[in-house]
Design a protein around this motif. Structure first.
Motif, PDB file in Angstrom:
ATOM      1  N   PHE A  30       0.836  -1.210   0.000  1.00 55.37           N
ATOM      2  CA  PHE A  30       0.000   0.000   0.000  1.00 55.37           C
ATOM      3  C   PHE A  30       0.871   1.260   0.000  1.00 55.37           C
ATOM      4  O   PHE A  30       0.551   2.247  -0.658  1.00 55.37           O
ATOM      5  CB  PHE A  30      -0.972   0.003   1.184  1.00 55.37           C
ATOM      6  CG  PHE A  30      -2.211  -0.801   0.937  1.00 55.37           C
ATOM      7  CD1 PHE A  30      -3.103  -0.451  -0.076  1.00 55.37           C
ATOM      8  CD2 PHE A  30      -2.508  -1.913   1.712  1.00 55.37           C
ATOM      9  CE1 PHE A  30      -4.256  -1.200  -0.317  1.00 55.37           C
ATOM     10  CE2 PHE A  30      -3.663  -2.662   1.481  1.00 55.37           C
ATOM     11  CZ  PHE A  30      -4.532  -2.307   0.456  1.00 55.37           C
ATOM     12  N   ARG A  31       1.986   1.211   0.701  1.00 54.41           N
ATOM     13  CA  ARG A  31       2.907   2.356   0.708  1.00 54.41           C
ATOM     14  C   ARG A  31       3.499   2.575  -0.683  1.00 54.41           C
ATOM     15  O   ARG A  31       3.567   3.693  -1.176  1.00 54.41           O
ATOM     16  CB  ARG A  31       4.013   2.088   1.738  1.00 54.41           C
ATOM     17  CG  ARG A  31       5.080   3.145   1.799  1.00 54.41           C
ATOM     18  CD  ARG A  31       4.998   3.970   3.059  1.00 54.41           C
ATOM     19  NE  ARG A  31       5.841   5.151   2.945  1.00 54.41           N
ATOM     20  CZ  ARG A  31       7.132   5.197   3.276  1.00 54.41           C
ATOM     21  NH1 ARG A  31       7.723   4.124   3.788  1.00 54.41           N
ATOM     22  NH2 ARG A  31       7.823   6.310   3.139  1.00 54.41           N
ATOM     23  N   LEU A  33       2.159   1.595  -3.493  1.00 56.28           N
ATOM     24  CA  LEU A  33       1.054   2.037  -4.340  1.00 56.28           C
ATOM     25  C   LEU A  33       0.942   3.568  -4.284  1.00 56.28           C
ATOM     26  O   LEU A  33       0.837   4.231  -5.316  1.00 56.28           O
ATOM     27  CB  LEU A  33      -0.254   1.376  -3.891  1.00 56.28           C
ATOM     28  CG  LEU A  33      -1.512   1.762  -4.663  1.00 56.28           C
ATOM     29  CD1 LEU A  33      -1.423   1.353  -6.125  1.00 56.28           C
ATOM     30  CD2 LEU A  33      -2.735   1.131  -3.999  1.00 56.28           C
ATOM     31  N   ASP A  34       1.006   4.124  -3.084  1.00 57.37           N
ATOM     32  CA  ASP A  34       0.945   5.580  -2.913  1.00 57.37           C
ATOM     33  C   ASP A  34       2.135   6.270  -3.578  1.00 57.37           C
ATOM     34  O   ASP A  34       1.977   7.266  -4.283  1.00 57.37           O
ATOM     35  CB  ASP A  34       0.909   5.961  -1.427  1.00 57.37           C
ATOM     36  CG  ASP A  34      -0.421   5.620  -0.768  1.00 57.37           C
ATOM     37  OD1 ASP A  34      -1.412   5.384  -1.489  1.00 57.37           O
ATOM     38  OD2 ASP A  34      -0.463   5.598   0.476  1.00 57.37           O
ATOM     39  N   ILE A  35       3.332   5.748  -3.348  1.00 57.58           N
ATOM     40  CA  ILE A  35       4.556   6.354  -3.895  1.00 57.58           C
ATOM     41  C   ILE A  35       4.532   6.330  -5.419  1.00 57.58           C
ATOM     42  O   ILE A  35       4.786   7.348  -6.076  1.00 57.58           O
ATOM     43  CB  ILE A  35       5.821   5.636  -3.359  1.00 57.58           C
ATOM     44  CG1 ILE A  35       5.975   5.890  -1.851  1.00 57.58           C
ATOM     45  CG2 ILE A  35       7.069   6.083  -4.123  1.00 57.58           C
ATOM     46  CD1 ILE A  35       6.974   4.965  -1.164  1.00 57.58           C
ATOM     47  N   THR A  37       1.937   5.920  -7.483  1.00 54.73           N
ATOM     48  CA  THR A  37       0.819   6.708  -8.008  1.00 54.73           C
ATOM     49  C   THR A  37       1.166   8.192  -7.983  1.00 54.73           C
ATOM     50  O   THR A  37       0.982   8.906  -8.976  1.00 54.73           O
ATOM     51  CB  THR A  37      -0.471   6.446  -7.201  1.00 54.73           C
ATOM     52  OG1 THR A  37      -0.784   5.056  -7.275  1.00 54.73           O
ATOM     53  CG2 THR A  37      -1.643   7.247  -7.752  1.00 54.73           C
ATOM     54  N   GLU A  38       1.677   8.649  -6.852  1.00 59.45           N
ATOM     55  CA  GLU A  38       2.029  10.063  -6.694  1.00 59.45           C
ATOM     56  C   GLU A  38       3.153  10.458  -7.653  1.00 59.45           C
ATOM     57  O   GLU A  38       3.119  11.513  -8.276  1.00 59.45           O
ATOM     58  CB  GLU A  38       2.460  10.305  -5.246  1.00 59.45           C
ATOM     59  CG  GLU A  38       2.937  11.715  -4.952  1.00 59.45           C
ATOM     60  CD  GLU A  38       3.508  11.822  -3.550  1.00 59.45           C
ATOM     61  OE1 GLU A  38       4.635  12.343  -3.422  1.00 59.45           O
ATOM     62  OE2 GLU A  38       2.845  11.379  -2.596  1.00 59.45           O
ATOM     63  N   GLN A  43      -2.806   5.926 -12.770  1.00 59.01           N
ATOM     64  CA  GLN A  43      -3.594   5.030 -11.932  1.00 59.01           C
ATOM     65  C   GLN A  43      -2.986   3.633 -12.031  1.00 59.01           C
ATOM     66  O   GLN A  43      -2.568   3.209 -13.116  1.00 59.01           O
ATOM     67  CB  GLN A  43      -5.039   5.013 -12.428  1.00 59.01           C
ATOM     68  CG  GLN A  43      -5.959   4.137 -11.605  1.00 59.01           C
ATOM     69  CD  GLN A  43      -7.382   4.155 -12.152  1.00 59.01           C
ATOM     70  OE1 GLN A  43      -7.745   4.978 -12.990  1.00 59.01           O
ATOM     71  NE2 GLN A  43      -8.185   3.237 -11.691  1.00 59.01           N
TER      72      GLN A  43
END
Length: 140
Positions: A30-31, A33-35, A37-38, A43
């Motif tokens: 999940f971490r 995924l955030d990194i 994506t940002e 997406q």
């Protein structure tokens, strides 16, 4: 004719991550995924059964072999987390010197956990890989 196994699918990225066995790997996924994506602005999409990819490009080799692949991605595998970047990207080795604990393959960089690496270097690896692939495959 050769059929690519790793194709973009409509499977849920969140569902895939939620089904990762290890709670620590799930948290790291999940971490990441955030990194990703940002950093990419794309997406997340599932590629095949286990790769989370961002963006895509179409490649064609001189041999005639062609296909589509994510620009960058990762997969929280049982043994290690695989990070997918452009193969043969010349600046990658320089960036990896300050990355933290990892091992490498042709296109993959393997880590045990996000805590072992420098997230700022990860973001640079992501950006550099995308820049490199866009230069090689400009019509994407």
């Amino acid at each position: 004719m050769y059929e690519l196994k790793t194709k973009e699918t409509d499977n849920s990225v969140i569902e895939f991550i939620e089904n990762v066995d290890s709670p620590k790997k799930r948290e790291d996924a999940f971490r990441l995924l955030d990194i990703f994506t940002e950093t990419t602005g794309y997406q997340a999409k599932m590629w095949g059964p286990s790769i989370i990819g961002f963006g895509s490009y179409h490649y064609k080799y001189q041999s005639g072999h062609e296909g589509d692949a994510p620009l960058v991605g990762f997969s929280p595998r049982k043994a290690k987390i695989s990070l997918y970047f452009a193969p043969d990207e010349s600046k990658r080795e320089e960036l990896l010197k300050n990355f933290g604990k990892h091992s490498t393959g042709k296109a993959c960089v393997y880590i045990n956990k996000v805590a072992d690496i420098d997230v700022d270097v990860l973001k640079e690896l992501i950006k550099q890989s995308i820049t490199f692939l866009r230069q090689i495959y400009p019509n994407n």
